[in-house]
Each structure stands twice: as C-alpha cells, then as structure tokens.
Design an enzyme around this catalytic site. Structure first.
Site, PDB file in Angstrom:
ATOM      1  N   HIS A   1      -2.275 -23.894 -12.165  1.00 46.11           N
ATOM      2  CA  HIS A   1      -1.710 -22.487 -11.652  1.00 46.11           C
ATOM      3  C   HIS A   1      -1.488 -22.602 -10.062  1.00 46.11           C
ATOM      4  O   HIS A   1      -1.497 -21.584  -9.594  1.00 46.11           O
ATOM      5  CB  HIS A   1      -2.598 -21.284 -11.788  1.00 46.11           C
ATOM      6  CG  HIS A   1      -2.835 -21.038 -13.486  1.00 46.11           C
ATOM      7  ND1 HIS A   1      -2.188 -19.842 -13.914  1.00 46.11           N
ATOM      8  CD2 HIS A   1      -3.587 -21.499 -14.552  1.00 46.11           C
ATOM      9  CE1 HIS A   1      -2.464 -19.906 -15.283  1.00 46.11           C
ATOM     10  NE2 HIS A   1      -3.171 -20.635 -15.554  1.00 46.11           N
TER      11      HIS A   1
ATOM     12  N   LYS B   1      -0.881  -7.712  -4.221  1.00 41.68           N
ATOM     13  CA  LYS B   1      -1.281  -8.934  -4.629  1.00 41.68           C
ATOM     14  C   LYS B   1      -2.310  -9.311  -3.706  1.00 41.68           C
ATOM     15  O   LYS B   1      -2.714  -8.484  -2.688  1.00 41.68           O
ATOM     16  CB  LYS B   1      -0.076  -9.991  -4.402  1.00 41.68           C
ATOM     17  CG  LYS B   1       0.640 -10.073  -3.178  1.00 41.68           C
ATOM     18  CD  LYS B   1       1.592 -10.761  -2.881  1.00 41.68           C
ATOM     19  CE  LYS B   1       2.914 -10.232  -3.594  1.00 41.68           C
ATOM     20  NZ  LYS B   1       3.385 -10.792  -4.743  1.00 41.68           N
ATOM     21  N   ARG B   2      -2.916 -10.605  -3.930  1.00 44.75           N
ATOM     22  CA  ARG B   2      -4.287 -10.851  -3.347  1.00 44.75           C
ATOM     23  C   ARG B   2      -3.736 -11.156  -1.974  1.00 44.75           C
ATOM     24  O   ARG B   2      -2.661 -11.708  -1.570  1.00 44.75           O
ATOM     25  CB  ARG B   2      -4.920 -11.997  -3.873  1.00 44.75           C
ATOM     26  CG  ARG B   2      -5.696 -12.024  -4.979  1.00 44.75           C
ATOM     27  CD  ARG B   2      -6.932 -10.969  -4.657  1.00 44.75           C
ATOM     28  NE  ARG B   2      -8.087 -11.667  -3.636  1.00 44.75           N
ATOM     29  CZ  ARG B   2      -8.877 -12.314  -4.230  1.00 44.75           C
ATOM     30  NH1 ARG B   2      -9.248 -12.063  -5.433  1.00 44.75           N
ATOM     31  NH2 ARG B   2      -9.767 -12.791  -3.287  1.00 44.75           N
TER      32      ARG B   2
ATOM     33  N   LYS C   1       1.228 -16.006   0.856  1.00 43.43           N
ATOM     34  CA  LYS C   1       2.065 -14.935   0.263  1.00 43.43           C
ATOM     35  C   LYS C   1       2.609 -14.043   1.494  1.00 43.43           C
ATOM     36  O   LYS C   1       3.752 -13.268   1.148  1.00 43.43           O
ATOM     37  CB  LYS C   1       1.014 -13.674  -0.601  1.00 43.43           C
ATOM     38  CG  LYS C   1       0.487 -14.630  -1.651  1.00 43.43           C
ATOM     39  CD  LYS C   1      -0.231 -13.663  -2.505  1.00 43.43           C
ATOM     40  CE  LYS C   1      -1.217 -14.412  -3.995  1.00 43.43           C
ATOM     41  NZ  LYS C   1      -0.333 -14.231  -5.040  1.00 43.43           N
TER      42      LYS C   1
ATOM     43  N   THR D   1       3.209 -13.079 -11.279  1.00 39.97           N
ATOM     44  CA  THR D   1       3.452 -12.242 -12.350  1.00 39.97           C
ATOM     45  C   THR D   1       3.511 -10.769 -12.154  1.00 39.97           C
ATOM     46  O   THR D   1       4.449  -9.819 -12.816  1.00 39.97           O
ATOM     47  CB  THR D   1       2.160 -12.185 -13.368  1.00 39.97           C
ATOM     48  OG1 THR D   1       1.049 -11.941 -12.571  1.00 39.97           O
ATOM     49  CG2 THR D   1       2.362 -13.438 -14.197  1.00 39.97           C
TER      50      THR D   1
ATOM     51  N   LYS E   1       6.650  -7.711 -13.521  1.00 40.41           N
ATOM     52  CA  LYS E   1       6.004  -6.430 -13.868  1.00 40.41           C
ATOM     53  C   LYS E   1       6.898  -5.232 -13.018  1.00 40.41           C
ATOM     54  O   LYS E   1       7.535  -4.419 -13.743  1.00 40.41           O
ATOM     55  CB  LYS E   1       4.704  -5.956 -13.530  1.00 40.41           C
ATOM     56  CG  LYS E   1       3.695  -6.694 -14.431  1.00 40.41           C
ATOM     57  CD  LYS E   1       2.316  -6.616 -14.013  1.00 40.41           C
ATOM     58  CE  LYS E   1       1.480  -7.838 -14.388  1.00 40.41           C
ATOM     59  NZ  LYS E   1       0.425  -8.387 -13.808  1.00 40.41           N
TER      60      LYS E   1
HETATM   61  C1  NBG Z   1      -2.006 -17.906  -9.865  1.00 40.82           C
HETATM   62  C2  NBG Z   1      -0.929 -18.179  -8.945  1.00 40.82           C
HETATM   63  C3  NBG Z   1       0.239 -17.034  -9.380  1.00 40.82           C
HETATM   64  C4  NBG Z   1       0.243 -17.270 -10.882  1.00 40.82           C
HETATM   65  C5  NBG Z   1      -0.903 -17.103 -11.471  1.00 40.82           C
HETATM   66  C6  NBG Z   1      -0.841 -17.143 -12.925  1.00 40.82           C
HETATM   67  C7  NBG Z   1      -4.463 -19.033  -9.133  1.00 40.82           C
HETATM   68  C8  NBG Z   1      -5.006 -20.225  -9.183  1.00 40.82           C
HETATM   69  N1  NBG Z   1      -3.187 -18.983  -9.408  1.00 40.82           N
HETATM   70  O1  NBG Z   1       1.361 -17.506  -8.677  1.00 40.82           O
HETATM   71  O2  NBG Z   1      -1.283 -17.956  -7.507  1.00 40.82           O
HETATM   72  O3  NBG Z   1       1.097 -16.216 -11.362  1.00 40.82           O
HETATM   73  O4  NBG Z   1      -1.875 -18.204 -11.087  1.00 40.82           O
HETATM   74  O5  NBG Z   1      -0.295 -18.239 -13.664  1.00 40.82           O
HETATM   75  O6  NBG Z   1      -4.976 -18.015  -9.274  1.00 40.82           O
END
Ligand code: NBG
Length: 853
Positions: A397, A588-589, A594, A698, A702
């Site tokens: 991920h 988002k975080r 980002k 994701t 949405k």
């Molecule tokens: C996160 C990514 C996102 C991705 C999500 C689900 C982690 C390690 N990765 O871009 O930063 O959408 O995983 O796949 O949290």
C-alpha cells in the site's frame, strides 16, 4: 487452548473443568429437538413487531422502562433488536460455509476503520424504515440514536478503511471471508485543537458499551513469545526443533457481524484482545508479589491497548511487532483449529484458505504457518513450504521507502527466536534459487536478500511477503507499475507473473446509498436500484447529464447535503458554512507527500491578492475550503502544518476584506462519521499529492461517486479516475511521475520557484511577515523554510500549474449547467471504483474462491 492442568498431564474431572472445546457442532451433533433448529430472533417484519422487540430489549437487556430510558439505553436496545434480526442469518451463514467446505478468504489486517455500525446494519437488513417509524411511535428520533454511536476507529486511514470496504463487499457477494485483526482498546486518537495546535485525546470508544461485539473468552488462544529454541531427535529418529517460549499471553476473540447488503449473508470479523494467561498470572500471584501480578496483567493487556497512530511510517517498534505476531498467531490457530474439520489434512490447506496480507503488518504469519506445520504437525520442510506459499498473497500500500517495514534481527530473535530461524532458512533457499537463475550475480543476490545488513541487520518484510506470496499487488495501476519497476524490480524480473494490479474500491452501500440518500433516490428513480450492488450500472445515468430537469434535481440534492453538513458543523464545531459557496474539500491524513501545504499556499495567495489590491474581493469565486486531517503525534512537520492551517483560517475568517468570499474551515477529528457528511456535500475534491507518492487514494473515489469534481495530479487512482471521467471533467495539474523523477535526478531547488514566481513569493512572504501569527514572524519558520530549502514533495514546483487549474475550476463553476453536467458524469463514469469490483479482481486473480449461496 489446551487446559493448563492437562498440559501438566493431569486432566481435571469433567464436571470440575469448564469445557475448552469450543468447536461448532453441525446439526448432526445436536439432539433433534424442535427448538434446536429454530431461528434465533424473530424478524420484526412490521412496525408493530419492531416496537415489541425494541421494548423487549429495552426492558430485558437494559433493565429500564421506556419512560426512564436514556439515549444510550435506547441506542443499545435498538442495536440489540437489529442484531437479533441478523443473528439467525449469521448462524446460518456459518453452517452453510462449514457444510460447503468452501475456500475462505482470511483477510489479515492490523487495521479496520469500520465507521459506525448501526446505520449499516439497518441498511443491510432493510430495517431502516421500519425502525424509524417504530421509534417514532415511541417518541424517539432515530437520528438521535445514530448519533449516540462512537465509531470504532481501529485504523489510521485509507488502509484500514479499505479493509472495511472489502469485507463489506465479500459479504454482499456471498463469499466466505473472515476478517482477522486486533481489538484495540483505544483506536485512533481523538483530535482536538488548542490554540490551533493538535492535541490528542484517547479514543474511549468502548466506554459506553459496545453492542456490536460478541466476546468468546472460552475460545481464547495462547500466544507465545521470547525464550529460545532447542534441537532434539523425535521418536522416529528425526532431527527436530522445539521453541521453548519465555512468556505468553491469551488472545480473546471478539466476533463482529459483517452483514451483506440484503442478501442474508453475515460474515465474521474476528478481532483479538490480549490478556494475561492464568499461568503467567497465578505463578506470580502465588509468590505473593501482587504488584508484580498486576504488572503482568498490564503488560499482557498492553499488546492490544492502542492502535499506533502512524500513517505510512512504522514506529513504537517492539510493541508493534508484538501486536503483529499476536494477532496473526491467534488467527492462524483459530482458523486451523476451529474452522476446519477435526481430522482435516493440512496438506490440503490451500484448498480451504487464502490469507491476504494487508501490507507488511501481518507478514510474520508466513514463518508462523511454517512453524506450525514443521514443528507441530511433523511436516518436512519442503512439504511445509509448498503448502505455505500457496496460502498467502501480499498487498503493498505504499511507495514511501520509509514505510516498508524492516525488523531488526536483534528484536525478532529476542521476541520470536524460532521465527527468525525459519526466516533465515527461507532466505537461504530463496537465495539459492536466485543464484541459480543469475549465476555469478552476487550483487543481485544481496540486493534481493530478505535479510539486509544496513543500517543494521534486519528482515525486510516486503521481501519476505513477496517470496512467500502467490501474488503481489499494488492498489492502483500506476502504483502497481512503480512497485514492480522501482520498489521490487529484481523480484518482478524473476517472477513477472507474480506482480499484478488490483485497483482499490469503496463500498457504494456506505458511501453512496447510506451517506447520500438524496442522490441515491435520484439515481434509483432514474435507473432503478440495481446500481447498489452493480455499480457499473451508473453508466446508465450518462444521458441524464444532458437533462436540465435532472441537473436541477442533482443540484438540489447537493444543496441538501450542504445544509446537512452546515447543521452538523455548527453543533459539532461551532463552524458556520456560508451559503452558496463552492465547497472545496481536502480530507486525508496530514502528510507532506499529500501536500496540504500546497492547498494552503493557494488559499494564502487568493487572500494576499485581495489584501494587496491586485484583485477585488468581489472577483473571487465565493469559496469555502474545508480541511480534515490528523497528524501522527510524533510527526512534527505535519503538526506544524496543522497549526499554520488553523492560523490562516483564523485570520482569513476574521478579516472583513474577504468576508462572504473566502472562508477556511478545519473541523477537528476527521473520521469516517464526518466523511459520510462531508463527501456528499463537496463540489471540489482535492487530490494533490506529488505524482508517484500516493499509492491509490480512496477518498478520491468517494468524492467522484458523490458528484464532486476532482482537482488532482496524475497520481494513484487519480489517473484511472481521470481516464474514466474524461479530461474535460477533471482538473489535472502538476508534473507526471517521470517528470518528478527527472527533476529529482537533475537536482531540485525550491527557492528558484520562489524567486521566479511573484505570486508564490508574495504568499510565502505574507506568512513570513507574521500576518498569521500576531506579528511573530518566526512562528511558522519550520513549515516555510522546509518548503523553501527542501520541499521533498515539490509543492513549489507544482504551484503555478495548480493555480492555473484552480482558475479553470472557477471558470467552470461559473457555468452552473456545465459544472452540474460534469458532476453527473463523474457519478456516471466511476462505477468501476466499487469495492465489489476490487473483490471480483482479487477472487479471479488471487484467491480463486467462490460464493456460497
Ligand atoms: C495507504 C495509501 C493510500 C491507499 C490506501 C489503501 C498506507 C500504508 N497506505 O494511497 O497511502 O489508498 O493505503 O490502499 O496506509
């Protein structure tokens, strides 16, 4: 778990020892009594039936009369009523799955960001309307009860939410799946702001009771740690190894229902909670050292105490490794002992399970399965490896090198000595294979070794997962390509077929149907309701984009969502959202890659231009920017950025010069519950990471599905969103990944952009002047100088292109019909991003499971 006394060879008399046999017996084992097979919980088909059942639960479970009941009582009684309804289906699902002996997906994930359960359970069981009317008869507003639920925040962000979407889809698609994870006592921290700075509060999600979980202490599993290994020769003269552990804890399973949407299937999510074993406890207690006994308890319970509030960077090393081994050891044991028949031959294990490794966190499951097969079940090594490598697949991920977990062999050897030996042997045999494939290429062999020597000796968990897995997948097309080409190039060269892409998805049930009832109604009126489980059918909406009546209704739905958000933010945060603004959302975080700071520079620049008289306030498109973001507590730059966003918001919102034209809102504690209100209200979705950094995203999916237009880079799943919705309906900006690589190679100098772009310079200078910090020009030096001097994620390089794209946004927004048309086309063309489609991909290409009807 074997009983302690039995371990010592002295079984307790049957009537004195509680049964530790917790196998589920099939109908043949149950005496044929009519009640034995009667469904549990009579489904309340009518409003009257619902009221009766609800009051019964209120009286018997909560022990209160309606007139004396608190909102929490009512919420718990409602939850019980829904659970009762789902219960018969849950039990039936278990029976059918066992009878079919079908292959199950074992989703191993350290995080599940579930969101609230009540609304989803009501929707999945089609009880929402009956419950609403029934409660109304009792004088209760169902919205009040929904608001009572504290969401289980057992994840950090996208990775955990993805896991929750996936298990929802599998249940809806009738595919057997057990989600395995950790029941953290404290989930992701609750974020508050004090003087604009993030302050973390513990997330006490269990405080008022957790009606959605079913604890099964009788099915606890023992998990060992520490100690050493010994060689011995068994009765047949075979050399073997035995792990003599130093200490152990118990894992108590808590089951959660995972109801499919209107299909009667209820899968299980099994989360493990750690507690001290009796042996551990009692020994110390008997020695009279009570304080030490309590410490032992605390020590054990620490393992599932708290979710690591990290996103993309591992920390808190030792406890984190304990957590990882804890939950996979429990899960493997549970599956083998409880889900399979007593006489099941483990050589056939791959026919019954595929464990999906959700990132590297559960990868220690690989040596654990080897240990079980070789040390406990007498398999020889090759046989065991043959079985093991058919049982796992790995999803990566991330692309950030610092997020790929490496465990020091020191720590691993201390905590899991036998596993380290097994990893060494796996590596030895793997390297022999590499050397055979590339004779004489020792450099390559070293580069591929699961064991790294720098900066200290460690185990590269992503490599281990790649060696063991049947497949390795990235989570969006671009990510999978970069994963194969840049992160694991030698592996993808050796095993090209192992590397595949499965683009992420989101569940349309929670994030469209439930979160956006007005839009859902509009869609269903137009094309029928089949889209909820067959999202590609949204394509049928395309012609409606040309229909002004439909566009008007679409805008009305958006306006309603904005109003609903406005009401929520006023009560939740005291934030007023002005009417009629373009709602521009970045949630988002908080992470440098980002680029929340890029969004901030855009806002500061708009404001600065008005302040310095370059443009008139009336020329601004009325715009409210909403941020939502938590920063990892130890991530200073992220926290400083939050502080700066809040300072900019406070200044701009208080300055009459931009009143009614520009507003910045930063509600604290962004979570799934808030997302469900924010996403449907948004006009513009900010997906502005540096190309090549966001694995997928994701949230981007949405927003598009809820009719927001995206301003974004060619990164992660943005690429696929843009391709599907078309360039005219997406605001692309910034460097593409190859250009980023090129700029990096040639040397990136952020200050040059500052010098050459007056608009950028003016924005940064305004921050440096102390305008947002009551005259203290140095308060935000860390953020500004990081951008000027380092800017690892090239915000300054993409600034100009971003500003251009924002101008295109404003031009389009001025043409209401065209904007709405694009918004509708975003909805119509993004059905691909259903997590049902992701699950179909995993099933077809990785798991090879089938539905059990
Ligand atoms: C996160 C990514 C996102 C991705 C999500 C689900 C982690 C390690 N990765 O871009 O930063 O959408 O995983 O796949 O949290």
């Amino acid at each position: 778990m074997p009983d302690l006394a039995q371990q010592n060879g002295q079984p307790l008399p049957a009537d004195e020892s509680p049964s530790t046999d917790h196998r589920v017996y099939g109908p043949s084992a149950i005496p044929t009594h009519p009640l034995a097979t009667a469904p549990v919980g009579s489904p309340p088909h009518s409003v009257d039936g619902f009221v009766k059942e609800f009051l019964h639960e209120l009286n018997t479970n909560q022990g209160v009369a309606l007139s004396r009941s608190s909102i929490n009582d009512q919420y718990l009684a409602l939850a019980s009523t829904v659970k009762n309804y789902l219960m018969a289906r849950w039990l039936e699902t278990g029976r059918k799955t066992r009878e079919a002996k079908a292959k199950t997906v074992g989703y191993l994930s350290a995080e599940y960001l579930l969101g609230r359960q009540l609304g989803n359970a009501l929707m999945a069981s089609d009880l929402a309307e009956i419950a609403r009317r029934g409660l109304e008869l009792c004088g209760i507003d169902i919205a009040t009860l929904r608001a009572q639920e504290v969401e289980p925040g057992l994840g950090n962000g996208g990775l955990g939410r993805l896991a929750a979407c996936f298990i929802d889809s599998l249940a809806t698609m009738d595919v057997p799946c057990i989600g395995y994870g950790i029941r953290y006592e404290y989930g992701i921290f609750r974020q508050t702001f004090i003087d604009g700075r993030q302050v973390e509060q513990p997330d006490t999600w269990l405080a008022l009771g957790s009606p959605w979980e079913f604890p099964h202490p009788e099915a606890s599993v023992e998990v060992n740690f520490g100690g050493h290994t010994e060689r011995y020769t068994d009765a047949d003269g075979v050399e073997k190894t035995r792990w003599v552990p130093g200490w152990n804890v118990l894992g108590v399973p808590y089951n959660y229902m995972v109801p499919g949407y209107l299909n009667g299937r209820v899968n299980t999510l099994r989360l493990w909670s750690a507690t001290a074993t009796k042996a551990f406890d009692l020994q110390i207690f008997n020695s009279g050292d009570y304080a030490q006994a309590v410490r032992a308890q605390t020590f054990a319970e620490n393992i599932s105490k708290v979710l690591y509030p990290e996103d993309s960077t591992p920390q808190g090393k030792e406890l984190r490794l304990q957590q990882q081994y804890f939950f996979v050891a429990c899960s493997l044991r549970d599956f083998i002992d409880n889900e399979l028949e007593a006489d099941f031959d483990l050589h056939q294990l791959p026919e019954r399970i595929h464990f999906q490794l959700n990132d590297t966190h559960p990868v220690i499951a690989v040596p654990e399965l080897m240990r079980i097969l070789v040390d406990e079940r007498g398999f020889d090594w090759d046989e065991a490896w043959d079985v093991t490598k058919q049982c796992f697949a790995y999803t990566c991920h991330t692309l950030l090198p610092e997020a790929l977990e490496v465990w020091s062999t020191d720590l691993l050897g201390r905590l899991l000595p036998r596993h380290l030996e097994i990893i060494y042997r796996i590596n030895e045999e793997f390297l022999a294979e590499v050397r055979e494939a590339y004779p004489g290429d020792e450099l390559r062999a070293r580069g591929m070794s699961i064991i790294t020597e720098y900066p200290e000796r460690g185990v590269r968990m992503a490599f281990l997962a790649t060696v063991a897995g049947t497949k390795v997948n990235g989570v969006a097309a671009l990510h999978s390509q970069l994963l194969a080409d840049k992160v694991l190039p030698d592996f993808s060269e050796l095993w090209p077929d192992k590397f595949i892409n499965v683009t992420n998805g989101v569940t349309p049930r929670r994030f469209v149907k439930m979160a956006n009832p007005k839009l859902s109604e509009l869609i269903s009126d137009a094309i029928g309701s089949g889209w909820v489980t067959d999202l590609e059918r949204l394509k049928e909406l395309e012609p409606y984009a040309e229909d002004e009546d439909f566009r008007q209704q679409f805008r009305e739905a958006k306006a309603w969502n904005k109003q609903r958000l406005t009401q929520l933010l006023v009560t939740r945060d005291g934030i007023e959202l002005p009417d009629g603004h373009l709602l521009d959302v970045m949630v988002k975080r908080l992470h440098e890659y980002k680029r929340q700071s890029l969004k901030l520079l855009h806002i500061v620049s708009l404001y600065e231009q008005v302040l310095s008289g370059k443009i008139k306030a009336e020329e601004l498109t009325p715009r409210t920017v909403v941020f939502g973001a938590k920063a990892a507590p130890g991530y200073k730059m992220a926290k400083d950025t939050i502080h700066l966003i809040n300072a900019v918001a406070a200044t701009i919102n208080a300055d009459p010069i931009v009143e009614g034209r520009l507003k910045v809102a930063f509600p604290a504690n962004y979570n799934v519950t808030l997302a469900e209100k924010l996403v449907p209200a948004a006009d513009l979705s900010e997906q502005i990471s540096l190309a090549g950094m966001e694995a997928s995203g994701t949230g981007n999916m949405k927003f598009a599905l809820n009719g927001a237009l995206t301003i974004g880079t060619d990164d992660g799943a943005n690429v696929e969103i843009r391709q599907l919705v078309g360039d005219k309906h997406f605001f692309l900006f910034g460097m593409a990944e190859p250009e980023v690589a090129e700029l990096n190679a040639k040397g990136y100098h952020p200050a040059a952009y500052y010098e050459s772009n007056p608009q950028l310079k003016a924005a940064l200078d305004l921050i440096l002047s102390g305008h947002f910090s009551e005259g203290d020009p140095h308060l935000f030096d860390s953020v500004v100088y990081n951008l000027l001097q380092q800017d690892r994620f090239m915000a300054l390089a993409d600034f100009e292109s971003y500003i251009d794209a924002q101008q295109r946004v404003e031009a389009k927004y001025a043409d209401t019909a065209q904007w709405t048309r694009s918004a509708i086309l975003n909805v119509a063309r993004t059905g691909f991003f259903s997590s049902d489609r992701s699950m179909r991909d995993y099933i077809k290409r990785i798991w090879h499971t089938r539905p059990v009807l």
